[in-house]
Design an enzyme around this catalytic site. Structure first.
Site, PDB file in Angstrom:
ATOM      1  N   LYS A 134      21.694 -20.574  45.171  1.00  0.00           N
ATOM      2  CA  LYS A 134      21.429 -21.919  45.752  1.00  0.00           C
ATOM      3  C   LYS A 134      22.951 -22.158  46.522  1.00  0.00           C
ATOM      4  O   LYS A 134      23.849 -21.476  46.153  1.00  0.00           O
ATOM      5  CB  LYS A 134      21.656 -22.763  44.513  1.00  0.00           C
ATOM      6  CG  LYS A 134      21.370 -24.181  44.790  1.00  0.00           C
ATOM      7  CD  LYS A 134      21.345 -25.169  43.791  1.00  0.00           C
ATOM      8  CE  LYS A 134      21.183 -26.692  43.982  1.00  0.00           C
ATOM      9  NZ  LYS A 134      20.748 -27.445  42.562  1.00  0.00           N
ATOM     10  N   SER A 164      16.849 -30.466  42.750  1.00  0.00           N
ATOM     11  CA  SER A 164      17.646 -29.950  43.892  1.00  0.00           C
ATOM     12  C   SER A 164      17.691 -28.712  44.156  1.00  0.00           C
ATOM     13  O   SER A 164      17.608 -28.043  45.416  1.00  0.00           O
ATOM     14  CB  SER A 164      19.243 -30.612  43.993  1.00  0.00           C
ATOM     15  OG  SER A 164      19.759 -29.912  43.077  1.00  0.00           O
ATOM     16  N   SER A 222      17.722 -30.378  37.725  1.00  0.00           N
ATOM     17  CA  SER A 222      17.829 -29.803  39.300  1.00  0.00           C
ATOM     18  C   SER A 222      17.156 -28.076  39.257  1.00  0.00           C
ATOM     19  O   SER A 222      16.968 -27.566  40.095  1.00  0.00           O
ATOM     20  CB  SER A 222      18.955 -29.691  40.176  1.00  0.00           C
ATOM     21  OG  SER A 222      18.938 -30.995  40.475  1.00  0.00           O
TER      22      SER A 222
END
Lengths: 87, 488
Positions: B79, B154, B178
Site C-alpha cells: 500500500k 482504503s 481499511s
C-alpha cells in the site's frame, strides 16, 4: 469555521466553508448520541493495548546524513530547510 | 494464469522443483499486471526492474541448490503509505506526489529480508481516509469482480491487486476496517493484527492509536505465512509489543470442534439486508456442523462505536497531519509569509476528505469542545473494550459480517456520514485493538461478501484456525473474477 480553519492552518474558500459546515453539523449531530451515556466513573482509553513508559537508553545512534534529510525539502540552502520570511 | 493463480506454497514448490525460474515467474506476474492494469488501476507505481534484478539473484541461489524461504522470490505489493527506500510514497495525495522514501518501513525491510519481490506501490484513499479508494488524488481503482464497482478502501489497490492475481499478496493498513472491508469486496483474505503486533515504523500514520499494518492474501495459509515474516517487536515503534511470535502456520488445522464462537446480535441490525444475513447464517451453520458451538451474544455499546471512532480518528488525524506544512518534505505553495505558506500548502496539497477530517478533528480538540467530544469518546472507548472483555470471558472468538454491503458502484458514495456508517462492523476491533480477519463467506448477486472473525489480543492463530477450517470445507476462495477469465 474560519477560526477552526485557522487553527488547522487550512485556507478554505467560501464554497468549502459552506459544504464543511453542513457536513460537520450532520456528523456532530450523529456524535451527540455519546452525551447520553453516563461515563462519570469511566477512565478514558488512549491506547487499546496499554503500555507504560516505554523507555530506551539515551544513546547516540547513526541517523540519516544531512543531504538525504534535505533531499525531499521543497527548498534548502547551506544545510538548512528554507522557509519564507517569519518576522 | 494457472501458473500464477496459486497459493504461496504452490508458487514456492514450483521454484524449488525448478518447474519455473524466479525470473519467469516474476515476468508472468508482470505480464498479468500489464494485462489487468488498464482496467483495474491498482498500482500507483511499479518497480519492475528492481523486481527482475532481485529475481535473478533468487535464481542464482536456486541454481546453487541453496535453500529458499517460503516467501523468497514471490511477488508482493505495498500500500502506498508504506515506505520503501528509493521510491515514492505518495499516500495517494498531491501533498506527497514528489516524496521519495529515505528508508524502508520495518515491514518492508522484513519482507525484503524474507526474500520477497516487491512489484510496486498500491492505490489507496488519500492518506488512507475513505472506504472506496475514490479519494486517491491520482485515479480510482476498479473492482476485478465488476469494473463498475469500487474495490473498497482504503487498501483498495492492495485488495484489487491480489484479487486480480497481479501480486501473490499485499500489505495494507487498517485504521477502521481499511484491510477487512476491501478484502470482503474483492473476495480475498484480510487480516488486521492485534494493535502492536506489527511495527508501524515507516508507515505514514493517520490515527496512531488505531492504525495497524496487515495482510491481504488469496488464502488463509498465505496470510499466516506473511504474518510470520512481518510480526514482532520493533524498537523503532514504541507501541510494538515484545511478546514472542508463534509460527502461525502451526494453527492451521482443519478442526473447530468445541470452539465457542459468539455472534454479536448487533451485527445483524437493520443495516444488514436479508440476502447478506443469509450468507453469514450459512457460514455459521457450516462451522456448527464442523463442531463449533455457536451462540448469540451482545456488545451493548456497539451503537456508540461509530461516533466514538470518528471523533478519535479525526482528532488524531488532525494532529498527525500537522507535519505536512511544506517545510521538510512534500508540496509547498507560494506565499509571502510562513503562516500563509502553511495554509496555502495544505489547501493545495490535501483533498476534500482529508480537509474535512482535519477540520472536524481540530474542532473536537479545540478548547471548549475537548471534554464533550474527544475525552467523552475515549471514555466510551473504554466501555466498548469492556464489552469485548465480557464476551471473551465466554467465547473463543466472535463472528459476523465484515460490512453491511457488497461493493457499491463508482461514484455512488457521496454523503460522508453515510459512508462512515458503512464501517460500523469493522471499527469496534480497532477501538479495542483486537485482531480481526475477513474471509470470503459467499456471494450476493455475483459479488463477494466477507465474514469477520474477531479474537482476543494476540490470538491471530485461533482466527486463522477457524478461517482455515471454513476455507477447507467451502469453495468460495476458489472462485475467480470474470476479468481473470477474460484476460487469459
Amino acid at each position: 469555521m474560519k477560526h477552526v480553519a485557522h487553527l488547522a492552518r487550512l485556507k478554505l474558500n467560501e464554497a468549502e466553508i459552506d459544504l464543511y459546515t453542513l457536513q460537520m453539523n450532520s456528523i456532530l449531530e450523529y456524535a451527540a448520541r455519546l452525551q447520553y451515556i453516563d461515563t462519570s466513573n469511566i477512565e478514558p482509553t488512549t491506547h487499546a493495548v496499554q503500555l507504560y513508559n516505554v523507555m530506551r537508553d539515551d544513546e547516540v545512534k547513526v541517523s540519516l546524513p544531512q543531504n538525504q534529510v534535505l533531499a525531499n525539502a521543497p527548498e534548502a540552502e547551506d544545510g538548512f530547510f528554507q522557509v519564507p520570511r517569519i518576522v | 494464469m494457472k501458473t500464477i493463480n496459486k497459493s504461496l506454497d504452490g508458487l514456492h514448490s514450483m521454484l524449488v522443483n525448478k518447474e519455473i525460474s524466479c525470473t519467469e515467474l516474476t515476468k508472468a506476474f508482470i505480464k498479468q499486471m500489464h494485462c489487468c492494469e488498464p482496467r483495474i488501476q491498482a498500482f500507483l507505481a511499479t518497480s519492475e526492474d528492481t523486481a527482475l534484478m532481485r529475481a535473478a539473484e533468487v535464481d542464482k541461489k536456486i541454481a546453487n541448490n541453496e535453500s529458499i524461504g517460503p516467501l523468497e522470490g514471490l511477488p508482493a505489493g505495498l500500500k502506498d503509505n508504506i515506505c520503501m527506500q528509493g521510491i515514492p510514497t505518495t499516500c495517494g495525495s498531491h501533498m506527497l506526489e514528489s516524496f521519495i522514501s529515505l528508508y524502508d518501513a520495518t515491514v518492508t525491510k522484513r519482507l525484503k529480508d524474507a526474500g520477497a519481490i516487491v512489484l510496486g506501490k498500491l492505490n489507496l484513499d488519500e492518506f488512507a481516509m475513505g472506504s472506496t479508494t475514490e479519494s486517491s488524488a491520482f485515479h480510482p481503482t476498479y473492482n476485478p469482480w465488476d469494473l463498475e464497482r469500487v474495490p473498497g478502501g482504503s487498501s483498495g489497490g492492495s485488495a484489487a491487486a491480489v484479487s486480480a492475481c497481479e501480486v501473490a499478496y499485499s500489505l495494507g493498513s487498517d485504521t477502521g476496517g481499511s484491510i477487512r472491508q476491501p478484502a470482503s469486496f474483492c473476495g480475498v483474505v484480510g487480516l488486521k493484527p492485534t494493535y502492536g503486533r506489527v511495527s508501524r515504523y515507516g508507515v505514514v500514520a493517520v490515527a496512531s492509536s488505531l492504525d495497524q499494518v496487515g495482510i491481504l492474501s488469496k488464502t488463509v495459509r498465505d496470510n499466516a505465512q506473511v504474518l510470520n515474516a512481518i510480526a514482532g517487536y520493533d524498537p523503532q515503534d514504541s507501541t510494538s509489543i515484545t511478546a514472542n511470535i508463534p509460527d502461525y502456520t502451526q494453527f492451521l488445522e482443519n478442526n473447530v470442534k468445541g470452539l465457542k464462537i459468539g455472534v454479536p446480535k448487533e451485527f445483524f441490525s437493520q443495516e444488514l439486508t436479508t440476502d447478506k444475513a443469509e450468507v453469514i447464517n450459512k457460514a455459521l451453520e457450516t462451522l456448527e456442523q464442523l463442531g463449533a458451538e455457536i451462540e448469540e451474544c451482545s456488545l451493548p455499546h456497539m451503537k456508540y462505536a461509530m461516533a466514538a471512532y470518528y471523533i478519535i480518528a479525526m482528532a488524531e488525524a488532525s494532529s498527525e497531519l500537522a507535519c505536512f506544512d511544506g517545510v521538510r518534505y512534500g508540496h509547498r505553495a507560494e506565499a509571502n509569509d510562513m503562516i500563509e505558506m502553511f495554509k496555502n500548502t495544505r489547501a493545495e496539497g490535501f483533498g476534500q476528505e482529508v480537509k474535512r477530517r482535519i477540520m472536524l478533528g481540530t474542532y473536537v480538540l479545540s478548547s471548549g469542545h475537548y471534554e464533550d467530544y474527544y475525552l467523552k469518546a475515549q471514555k466510551v472507548r473504554t466501555l466498548i473494550k469492556e464489552d469485548f472483555n465480557q464476551v471473551f470471558s465466554k467465547y473463543d472468538a466472535l463472528l459476523g459480517p465484515t460490512n453491511p454491503q457488497t461493493a457499491p458502484k463508482i461514484g455512488e458514495s457521496s454523503d460522508p456520514l453515510a459512508v462512515y456508517l458503512e464501517d460500523i462492523f469493522t471499527i469496534p476491533a480497532n477501538l479495542a485493538g483486537l485482531p480481526a480477519l475477513s474471509i470470503p463467506a459467499g456471494f450476493v448477486q455475483g459479488l463477494p461478501f466477507g465474514m469477520q472473525l474477531i479474537g482476543k489480543h494476540f490470538d491471530e492463530g485461533l482466527l486463522y484456525r477457524i478461517a482455515y477450517t471454513f476455507e477447507q470445507n467451502t469453495d468460495h476462495h476458489h472462485q475467480v473474477p470474470v476479468l481473470l477469465r477474460e484476460v487469459n
